[in-house]
Write a protein that holds these residues in place. Structure first.
Motif, PDB file in Angstrom:
ATOM      1  N   PHE A 187       0.834  -1.198   0.000  1.00 44.21           N
ATOM      2  CA  PHE A 187       0.000   0.000   0.000  1.00 44.21           C
ATOM      3  C   PHE A 187       0.873   1.253   0.000  1.00 44.21           C
ATOM      4  O   PHE A 187       1.759   1.408   0.840  1.00 44.21           O
ATOM      5  CB  PHE A 187      -0.909   0.012   1.236  1.00 44.21           C
ATOM      6  CG  PHE A 187      -2.154  -0.823   1.095  1.00 44.21           C
ATOM      7  CD1 PHE A 187      -3.395  -0.220   0.939  1.00 44.21           C
ATOM      8  CD2 PHE A 187      -2.083  -2.209   1.107  1.00 44.21           C
ATOM      9  CE1 PHE A 187      -4.551  -0.981   0.811  1.00 44.21           C
ATOM     10  CE2 PHE A 187      -3.223  -2.989   0.986  1.00 44.21           C
ATOM     11  CZ  PHE A 187      -4.464  -2.373   0.832  1.00 44.21           C
ATOM     12  N   GLY A 188       0.620   2.129  -0.948  1.00 46.21           N
ATOM     13  CA  GLY A 188       1.384   3.367  -1.026  1.00 46.21           C
ATOM     14  C   GLY A 188       2.648   3.254  -1.849  1.00 46.21           C
ATOM     15  O   GLY A 188       3.353   4.242  -2.049  1.00 46.21           O
ATOM     16  N   TRP A 189       2.922   2.053  -2.365  1.00 43.80           N
ATOM     17  CA  TRP A 189       4.067   1.897  -3.279  1.00 43.80           C
ATOM     18  C   TRP A 189       3.555   1.542  -4.675  1.00 43.80           C
ATOM     19  O   TRP A 189       3.637   2.350  -5.599  1.00 43.80           O
ATOM     20  CB  TRP A 189       5.055   0.857  -2.779  1.00 43.80           C
ATOM     21  CG  TRP A 189       6.225   0.714  -3.731  1.00 43.80           C
ATOM     22  CD1 TRP A 189       6.474  -0.311  -4.576  1.00 43.80           C
ATOM     23  CD2 TRP A 189       7.244   1.687  -3.955  1.00 43.80           C
ATOM     24  NE1 TRP A 189       7.594  -0.060  -5.336  1.00 43.80           N
ATOM     25  CE2 TRP A 189       8.089   1.175  -4.971  1.00 43.80           C
ATOM     26  CE3 TRP A 189       7.521   2.938  -3.414  1.00 43.80           C
ATOM     27  CZ2 TRP A 189       9.190   1.877  -5.439  1.00 43.80           C
ATOM     28  CZ3 TRP A 189       8.634   3.631  -3.885  1.00 43.80           C
ATOM     29  CH2 TRP A 189       9.457   3.097  -4.880  1.00 43.80           C
ATOM     30  N   TYR A 190       3.001   0.343  -4.842  1.00 42.01           N
ATOM     31  CA  TYR A 190       2.343   0.013  -6.101  1.00 42.01           C
ATOM     32  C   TYR A 190       0.910   0.539  -6.055  1.00 42.01           C
ATOM     33  O   TYR A 190       0.359   0.797  -4.972  1.00 42.01           O
ATOM     34  CB  TYR A 190       2.325  -1.502  -6.325  1.00 42.01           C
ATOM     35  CG  TYR A 190       3.692  -2.112  -6.492  1.00 42.01           C
ATOM     36  CD1 TYR A 190       4.530  -1.731  -7.532  1.00 42.01           C
ATOM     37  CD2 TYR A 190       4.157  -3.077  -5.592  1.00 42.01           C
ATOM     38  CE1 TYR A 190       5.793  -2.296  -7.678  1.00 42.01           C
ATOM     39  CE2 TYR A 190       5.413  -3.650  -5.735  1.00 42.01           C
ATOM     40  CZ  TYR A 190       6.233  -3.252  -6.775  1.00 42.01           C
ATOM     41  OH  TYR A 190       7.467  -3.797  -6.930  1.00 42.01           O
ATOM     42  N   ASP A 192      19.422   9.849  -2.581  1.00 39.15           N
ATOM     43  CA  ASP A 192      18.862  10.873  -1.692  1.00 39.15           C
ATOM     44  C   ASP A 192      17.847  11.706  -2.448  1.00 39.15           C
ATOM     45  O   ASP A 192      17.894  11.812  -3.676  1.00 39.15           O
ATOM     46  CB  ASP A 192      19.978  11.779  -1.168  1.00 39.15           C
ATOM     47  CG  ASP A 192      20.757  11.149  -0.022  1.00 39.15           C
ATOM     48  OD1 ASP A 192      20.100  10.681   0.929  1.00 39.15           O
ATOM     49  OD2 ASP A 192      21.997  11.132  -0.083  1.00 39.15           O
ATOM     50  N   GLY A 193      16.925  12.302  -1.702  1.00 44.66           N
ATOM     51  CA  GLY A 193      15.927  13.167  -2.325  1.00 44.66           C
ATOM     52  C   GLY A 193      14.789  13.458  -1.383  1.00 44.66           C
ATOM     53  O   GLY A 193      14.787  13.036  -0.216  1.00 44.66           O
ATOM     54  N   PRO A 194      13.785  14.161  -1.869  1.00 50.60           N
ATOM     55  CA  PRO A 194      12.644  14.526  -1.022  1.00 50.60           C
ATOM     56  C   PRO A 194      11.897  13.297  -0.521  1.00 50.60           C
ATOM     57  O   PRO A 194      11.841  12.266  -1.205  1.00 50.60           O
ATOM     58  CB  PRO A 194      11.751  15.362  -1.954  1.00 50.60           C
ATOM     59  CG  PRO A 194      12.642  15.781  -3.068  1.00 50.60           C
ATOM     60  CD  PRO A 194      13.659  14.710  -3.233  1.00 50.60           C
ATOM     61  N   VAL A 195      11.307  13.407   0.664  1.00 50.92           N
ATOM     62  CA  VAL A 195      10.571  12.302   1.242  1.00 50.92           C
ATOM     63  C   VAL A 195       9.364  11.933   0.393  1.00 50.92           C
ATOM     64  O   VAL A 195       8.902  10.785   0.414  1.00 50.92           O
ATOM     65  CB  VAL A 195      10.146  12.645   2.697  1.00 50.92           C
ATOM     66  CG1 VAL A 195       9.099  13.761   2.705  1.00 50.92           C
ATOM     67  CG2 VAL A 195       9.641  11.413   3.430  1.00 50.92           C
ATOM     68  N   GLU A 196       8.849  12.881  -0.386  1.00 53.24           N
ATOM     69  CA  GLU A 196       7.682  12.605  -1.231  1.00 53.24           C
ATOM     70  C   GLU A 196       8.054  11.898  -2.532  1.00 53.24           C
ATOM     71  O   GLU A 196       7.175  11.424  -3.253  1.00 53.24           O
ATOM     72  CB  GLU A 196       6.946  13.908  -1.577  1.00 53.24           C
ATOM     73  CG  GLU A 196       6.457  14.704  -0.389  1.00 53.24           C
ATOM     74  CD  GLU A 196       7.512  15.650   0.162  1.00 53.24           C
ATOM     75  OE1 GLU A 196       8.645  15.684  -0.411  1.00 53.24           O
ATOM     76  OE2 GLU A 196       7.238  16.322   1.171  1.00 53.24           O
ATOM     77  N   THR A 201      13.580   7.373  -3.249  1.00 48.92           N
ATOM     78  CA  THR A 201      14.619   8.001  -2.432  1.00 48.92           C
ATOM     79  C   THR A 201      14.779   7.247  -1.114  1.00 48.92           C
ATOM     80  O   THR A 201      13.873   6.556  -0.647  1.00 48.92           O
ATOM     81  CB  THR A 201      14.285   9.471  -2.128  1.00 48.92           C
ATOM     82  OG1 THR A 201      13.107   9.528  -1.305  1.00 48.92           O
ATOM     83  CG2 THR A 201      14.045  10.255  -3.414  1.00 48.92           C
ATOM     84  N   TYR A 202      15.942   7.430  -0.504  1.00 41.79           N
ATOM     85  CA  TYR A 202      16.169   6.831   0.811  1.00 41.79           C
ATOM     86  C   TYR A 202      15.170   7.389   1.826  1.00 41.79           C
ATOM     87  O   TYR A 202      14.703   6.672   2.714  1.00 41.79           O
ATOM     88  CB  TYR A 202      17.599   7.120   1.287  1.00 41.79           C
ATOM     89  CG  TYR A 202      18.672   6.540   0.406  1.00 41.79           C
ATOM     90  CD1 TYR A 202      18.610   5.205  -0.003  1.00 41.79           C
ATOM     91  CD2 TYR A 202      19.758   7.302  -0.007  1.00 41.79           C
ATOM     92  CE1 TYR A 202      19.606   4.659  -0.809  1.00 41.79           C
ATOM     93  CE2 TYR A 202      20.752   6.762  -0.809  1.00 41.79           C
ATOM     94  CZ  TYR A 202      20.667   5.453  -1.220  1.00 41.79           C
ATOM     95  OH  TYR A 202      21.644   4.915  -2.019  1.00 41.79           O
ATOM     96  N   GLN A 203      14.845   8.662   1.669  1.00 42.36           N
ATOM     97  CA  GLN A 203      13.931   9.305   2.611  1.00 42.36           C
ATOM     98  C   GLN A 203      12.504   8.738   2.463  1.00 42.36           C
ATOM     99  O   GLN A 203      11.807   8.552   3.463  1.00 42.36           O
ATOM    100  CB  GLN A 203      13.946  10.824   2.389  1.00 42.36           C
ATOM    101  CG  GLN A 203      15.250  11.503   2.802  1.00 42.36           C
ATOM    102  CD  GLN A 203      16.422  11.232   1.864  1.00 42.36           C
ATOM    103  OE1 GLN A 203      16.243  10.797   0.723  1.00 42.36           O
ATOM    104  NE2 GLN A 203      17.636  11.481   2.346  1.00 42.36           N
ATOM    105  N   ASP A 234      10.363   6.762   5.464  1.00 35.56           N
ATOM    106  CA  ASP A 234       8.993   7.109   5.834  1.00 35.56           C
ATOM    107  C   ASP A 234       8.058   5.921   5.650  1.00 35.56           C
ATOM    108  O   ASP A 234       7.162   5.685   6.468  1.00 35.56           O
ATOM    109  CB  ASP A 234       8.521   8.295   4.980  1.00 35.56           C
ATOM    110  CG  ASP A 234       7.129   8.764   5.357  1.00 35.56           C
ATOM    111  OD1 ASP A 234       6.930   9.205   6.498  1.00 35.56           O
ATOM    112  OD2 ASP A 234       6.215   8.655   4.495  1.00 35.56           O
ATOM    113  N   PHE A 235       8.286   5.137   4.592  1.00 34.23           N
ATOM    114  CA  PHE A 235       7.475   3.947   4.312  1.00 34.23           C
ATOM    115  C   PHE A 235       7.623   2.940   5.446  1.00 34.23           C
ATOM    116  O   PHE A 235       6.637   2.372   5.934  1.00 34.23           O
ATOM    117  CB  PHE A 235       7.929   3.335   2.982  1.00 34.23           C
ATOM    118  CG  PHE A 235       7.039   2.257   2.447  1.00 34.23           C
ATOM    119  CD1 PHE A 235       6.074   2.536   1.497  1.00 34.23           C
ATOM    120  CD2 PHE A 235       7.178   0.940   2.877  1.00 34.23           C
ATOM    121  CE1 PHE A 235       5.254   1.533   0.981  1.00 34.23           C
ATOM    122  CE2 PHE A 235       6.363  -0.072   2.380  1.00 34.23           C
ATOM    123  CZ  PHE A 235       5.399   0.233   1.428  1.00 34.23           C
ATOM    124  N   VAL A 236       8.859   2.715   5.886  1.00 35.60           N
ATOM    125  CA  VAL A 236       9.109   1.791   6.988  1.00 35.60           C
ATOM    126  C   VAL A 236       8.328   2.207   8.223  1.00 35.60           C
ATOM    127  O   VAL A 236       7.605   1.404   8.842  1.00 35.60           O
ATOM    128  CB  VAL A 236      10.617   1.738   7.319  1.00 35.60           C
ATOM    129  CG1 VAL A 236      10.860   1.104   8.690  1.00 35.60           C
ATOM    130  CG2 VAL A 236      11.376   0.974   6.249  1.00 35.60           C
TER     131      VAL A 236
END
Length: 625
Positions: free
Chosen positions: A490-493, A534-538, A542-544, A548-550
Motif C-alpha cells: 500500500f502506497g508503493w504500487y 537521496d531526495g525529497p521524502v515525497e 529516495t532513501y527518505q 517514511d514507508f518503513v
C-alpha cells in the motif's frame, strides 16, 4: 599374528593409490553443512564448463570425450551467467559440466551416489558417456546412483552434467515472455550447478529419509519424540538391519528387520521425554539425534541429525511457539551476489544471517528452500524460518493442468522431507502470489499440498503467501490453510484499478483480512519500497521515502495485536529480471532495490529505522489476540 599383520599391510598398500587419486581429484571427506548421511565427499577441485549454443551438442562431444579443449576451468558451485544481466542470459540456455574422479575405495560391495544440492533447471547426468539419471527443478537436492556396470572402480571416471535453464510457463518459478516480448520471472535465472556436489559411499544399507518429530503439549509438559527412518538395501542379498538412535546421551532402539535386496524398510519409534530442554528463541537447545544402521556387529551407515523440542501451533488465529504468541519481525532474502550470482558460499550466507540479527530480525523467508547451512544456523541461533516452494505466480491456465498441480504438490512434499528436522522452520508455505481470486483450480492445489505436507509432518502449520488486494475479498479456497501471508505494498504500487495506491487504506484492509479469516494466523510476508538515492521524502525511490514507508507501515502493524509477524522484502538487494523497475521512477535494472543493504554491502538509512522498530518489538511471548 605375523601373517595377519602382513596381510593388513598389503591391503593398506593397495588402498593408498585410490585414496591419493581421489584427493588429487579434489574429493574431500567434508561437507558445507553438518546434517545428513556419513561418508560424503565434497566434489571440489577443478571442474570444466562449456556452453552448448542451441542445446544441440552430442553425448560423444560433451559426455564421453576426456579432452578439455574449448572447455573453461571452473569451481562448483557455479552459475555460468553470474555478472551477465543481458536478456539472453535471463532467457537461459544449455551448458555442460564435467569432472574426472577416482573412487576413494574400489571395494566391490560399495555403492556410490552423486548428490546435487541444486541444479537449475533440467539436468541430465552421464557417467563415462552413459546417461545414468535426470532431474527437473531447482533449489532442492537430488541423488543419482552410479551403476556398477558403468562405474570404473579402479580407474578414472568421467562425470558429465548437461544443464538446461530455459524456463517454461509451467516451471517453478515460471518464465516466458510478456505481451510485449519482455522476459518474465520472479528473480534472476542463474544457470548451472548452483550448490555443491557430493559423492556418497554406501555400504549396502543407506538412510533414505529420516524424520525426528517432537510433540510438546505445553511449555512445562513432558514431551514425546517420534523417530521415523526409512532405509534402503542397495545390496544384492537380503540384509538384517538394526537401527538405533540417540537423543542426547540416551540410546534408543528403533528395531531390527530383514530388508530384501533393492528394497526399503521403515523403522518407527515414539519415546517419552521427561522434563525436556525446550528449543526457543531465547534458549535454542538442540539434541543430538544421530542414527545408525548396522548388521548387529558393524555400522553400515550413520546419519547425523539434531532436533529441538518445541511446539508451533495456530491457536485462536495466532501462531504460538511453546504456548506463547509470536509477533516476529524479519526479512525476505535471496541467495545472490554480484560476483557469484546464486552460487554463493557459506561466508556470504553467514553475513546475511548476521545482518538480520544486527537489525533485530528473528525470521528469514525466501521463495524457495534455502541452502541447509541457513537452517542449521537458524536452529543454533534461535531464529525462525518461513520455508516456501517456488510455486510462484503460476498462471491459472497452467495450474489447471493436472500434472502441474501434482508436480507443485510434490515440490512441497520434497521440501518437507528434506528440511523436516529443523526446529527453526515454523511454516511450510505452498507458494507465493498465485491468482488473488482462487477458484477451484487453485483450491484443489491447496487441498492437495496441505494434505501431503501434513501427512509427512503433522507438527507444523501450512501457509500460503498472497497478494494483498482489498478486491480479493474472502476466499473459501484458503480453508485448508493454517497461516495466510499477506504481501502488501500500500502506497508503493497502485494495484488493479489503483486499489492500493493510498496507504491510509492499509489499516482497514488488514482488519478486513482478519474478519475473513479469524481462525487463521495472519503474517505480513512482504512489504517494501525501492530506494537508490537521496531526495525529497515525497519522491518515490529516495532513501527518505523508504524511511517514511518503513515507519508508517510498521506503525500500522503495531496497532494489530492479532498479527503473528511482519517481514520486510528484502534484507539485501538481488537481481530480478531485465527492465525491472519495481515502481521506482529511476530504477537500476535489473536490481531489486527494496533491500535495506545494497549488493555491495552498504546499509541504507532505513536499516537503522528497521533496527529501532524491530529491537523495540516484543517478538515472542507478548499478549497476542
Amino acid at each position: 599374528m605375523l601373517r595377519r599383520c602382513l596381510l593388513l599391510s598389503l591391503l593398506a598398500a593397495f588402498a593408498l593409490p585410490a585414496v591419493a587419486a581421489a584427493q588429487s581429484d579434489g574429493l574431500a571427506q567434508k561437507t558445507l553443512y553438518k546434517t545428513g548421511a556419513s561418508s560424503r565427499y565434497l566434489m571440489g577441485g577443478q571442474w570444466w564448463y562449456r556452453a552448448d549454443p542451441g542445446g544441440t551438442g552430442t553425448v560423444s562431444e560433451f559426455a564421453a570425450n576426456a579432452s578439455t579443449a574449448s572447455w573453461k576451468a571452473v569451481t562448483v558451485p557455479n552459475a555460468w551467467n553470474a555478472k551477465d544481466y543481458s536478456d539472453a542470459s535471463f532467457a537461459g540456455g544449455v551448458g555442460w559440466y564435467r569432472k574426472s574422479f577416482h573412487l576413494p575405495s574400489s571395494a566391490k560391495r560399495l555403492s556410490w551416489v552423486v548428490r546435487f544440492e541444486s541444479v537449475n533447471y533440467r539436468a541430465r547426468i552421464y557417467l563415462n558417456g552413459r546417461l545414468v539419471g535426470k532431474n527437473t527443478g531447482a533449489y532442492l537436492p537430488f541423488e543419482i546412483r552410479l551403476p556398477a556396470s558403468v562405474l570404473k572402480r579402479g580407474g578414472t571416471n568421467l562425470l558429465a552434467v548437461r544443464v538446461d535453464d530455459r524456463r517454461f510457463p509451467t516451471d517453478f518459478p515460471p518464465s516466458g515472455l510478456s505481451a510485449t516480448g519482455v522476459p518474465t520471472g520472479g528473480w534472476w535465472n542463474y544457470g548451472g550447478l548452483l550448490r555443491e556436489v557430493y559423492l556418497r559411499k554406501i555400504d549396502r544399507i543407506d538412510f533414505n529419509t529420516v524424520a525426528v518429530l517432537p510433540d510438546l503439549p505445553c511449555a512445562t509438559c513432558d514431551a514425546h519424540v517420534t523417530y521415523k527412518a526409512t532405509v534402503r538395501n542397495y545390496g544384492d542379498k537380503a540384509q538384517r538391519v538394526k537401527v538405533t538412535a540417540r537423543l542426547g546421551a540416551r540410546r534408543i532402539t528403533l528395531g531390527t528387520a530383514s530388508v530384501g535386496a533393492k528394497k526399503f524398510a521403515t523403522f518407527t519409534k515414539r519415546i517419552a521425554v521427561k522434563n525436556p530442554k525446550t528449543w526457543s528463541p531465547t534458549s535454542p537447545y538442540l539434541y543430538n539425534t544421530s542414527l545408525t544402521a548396522s548388521d548387529g556387529k558393524k555400522t553400515l551407515q550413520s546419519y547425523y541429525e539434531r532436533t529441538g523440542i518445541r511446539s508451533i501451533k495456530v491457536v485462536d488465529g495466532h501462531l504460538m511457539l511453546n504456548g506463547k504468541p509470536l509477533n516476529f519481525r524479519g526479512f525476505g532474502t535471496h541467495e545472490d551476489s554480484l560476483d557469484k550470482g546464486f552460487a554463493i558460499d557459506d561466508a556470504q550466507r553467514e553475513q546475511q544471517i548476521q545482518w538480520a540479527r544486527e537489525a533485530g530480525g528473528t525470521l528469514l523467508r525466501s521463495h524457495y528452500p534455502l541452502h541447509p547451512y541457513y537452517y542449521e544456523r537458524l536452529d543454533e541461533l534461535g531464529m525462525l524460518a518461513w520455508t516456501e516452494v517456488p510455486v510462484y505466480s503460476v498462471k491459472t491456465k497452467y495450474l489447471k493442468q493436472t500434472l502441474v498441480r501434482q508436480l507443485a504438490a510434490k515440490e512441497l512434499s520434497t521440501a518437507v522431507q528434506t528440511n523436516i528436522n529443523h526446529p527453526s522452520i515454523i511454516v511450510w508455505s505452498a507458494g507465493n502470489e498465485l491468482s488473488a481470486r482462487p477458484g477451484p483450480v487453485q483450491g484443489y492445489y491447496i487441498q492437495r499440498a496441505v494434505k501431503q505436507a501434513k501427512a509427512l509432518d503433522p507438527t507444523r502449520p501450512v501457509g500460503l503467501a498472497v497478494a494483498g488486494y482489498p478486491s480479493a475479498g474472502c476466499q473459501p479456497e484458503y480453508g485448508p490453510l493454517d497461516v495466510l501471508g499477506i504481501n502488501e505494498y500500500f502506497g508503493w504500487y497502485s494495484g488493479p484499478n489503483g486499489q492500493i495506491a493510498d496507504r491510509s487504506l492499509l489499516s482497514d484492509y488488514l482488519d478486513s483480512v482478519r474478519q475473513c479469516y479469524p481462525k487463521k494466523a495472519i503474517v505480513i510476508t512482504e512489504t517494501g519500497a525501492e530506494a537508490n538515492r537521496d531526495g525529497p521524502v515525497e519522491e518515490r525511490g529516495t532513501y527518505q521515502f523508504q524511511q517514511d514507508f518503513v515507519n508508517y507501515h510498521y506503525g500500522v502493524y503495531a496497532s494489530k495485536p492479532w498479527l503473528s509477524g511482519a517481514l520486510w522484502w528484502t534484507l539485501e538487494e538481488f537481481a530480478v529480471r531485465p527492465n525491472w523497475e519495481g515502481g521506482n521512477p529511476w530504477p537500476f535494472s535489473p536490481i531489486h532495490q527494496k533491500g535495506l543493504i545494497t549488493m555491495t554491502g552498504v546499509k541504507k538509512p532505513a536499516f537503522s529505522d528497521i533496527q529501532r522498530i524491530y529491537k523495540g518489538t516484543k517478538q515472542w511471548g507478548g499478549a497476542g489476540q
